[in-house]
Scaffold this active site. Sequence first.
Site, short mmCIF file in Angstrom:
data_model
loop_
_atom_site.label_atom_id
_atom_site.label_comp_id
_atom_site.label_asym_id
_atom_site.label_seq_id
_atom_site.Cartn_x
_atom_site.Cartn_y
_atom_site.Cartn_z
N ASP A 36 -43.56 -18.93 -36.93
CA ASP A 36 -42.45 -19.08 -35.99
C ASP A 36 -42.85 -18.49 -34.64
O ASP A 36 -43.72 -17.62 -34.56
CB ASP A 36 -41.21 -18.33 -36.50
CG ASP A 36 -40.70 -18.91 -37.81
OD1 ASP A 36 -40.99 -20.09 -38.09
OD2 ASP A 36 -40.01 -18.18 -38.54
N1 URA Z 1 -41.86 -17.20 -42.89
C1 URA Z 1 -41.01 -17.19 -41.83
O1 URA Z 1 -39.80 -17.05 -41.99
N2 URA Z 1 -41.55 -17.31 -40.61
C2 URA Z 1 -42.87 -17.43 -40.38
O2 URA Z 1 -43.29 -17.52 -39.22
C3 URA Z 1 -43.73 -17.43 -41.48
C4 URA Z 1 -43.19 -17.32 -42.74
#
Ligand code: URA
Length: 262
Positions: free
Chosen positions: A103
């Site tokens: 993310d």
């Molecule tokens: N899980 C998440 O919620 N975000 C990420 O970036 C990676 C794994």
Amino acid sequence: MQIRLDKYMADAGYGTRSAVRDLVRKGHVTVNGVQVRTPDQKIDTASQVLVDGTQVFYEEISYYLLYKPAGILSASRDGREKTVVDLIPEPKRRDLFPVGRLDRDTVGLLLITNDGKLSNRLLAPGKHVEKTYRAVVAGDLPEGVEDRFLAGLDIGDEKDTAPARLRILGEMSEEQYLDCMRQHGIEEENRMASLKEASPRLSEVELVITEGRFHQVKRMFEAVGCSVIFLKRISMGKLSIPEDMKPGEIRKLTEEDIGKMS
Ligand code: URA
């Protein structure tokens, strides 16, 4: 650049190293018009290599380990926004892509490559490659939460999550959290103000998952009534972020480093 002939041909998609060695030894290959029979000889990447008269088009396979900073999009190129590939110091490499996604606000280990086969191997659901995350979680972690993660959680998808190993590392103070944010160059004034109102408990946790569902870690903690307020991936397979690496730093990896991953 100089490179071994068998690596040059394997990178260009002529099969495994042993298959290409065979082709060379049997006299199918010429380099700059001269027949060669020694697969480990070094050649220049600008050489003209032919297999039975057909030109081999070489593409260098590259691997970069990025300590992804917060605020950057995990994508190849985006017309409007800076991406993780834009951070690679080889502006002309349009062939590079990130292996999976983090993310925008997640930091940590991201592999960037043009090796599609490796990417498929690491991301294939059946391979169960372990991804380890460190997180700061706000809220009270319920009693027996580790067992619930291990049993699989309903996070609103068709299937429950696969078994995941959760380790609670301890409580975290507000100061420690802010320090962690500072180390990662993240501005946290606003979030801290809203956290203070609710005055939740902050815990540092480590979670190992083998899937890669959308927002998976955040949704797993939501399923037990908590929220992830900082997330960092520290390893994927056997590859970890080196201790001395800083957010935003990039290192070129060797084939040996990559060998550790599978
Ligand atoms: N899980 C998440 O919620 N975000 C990420 O970036 C990676 C794994």
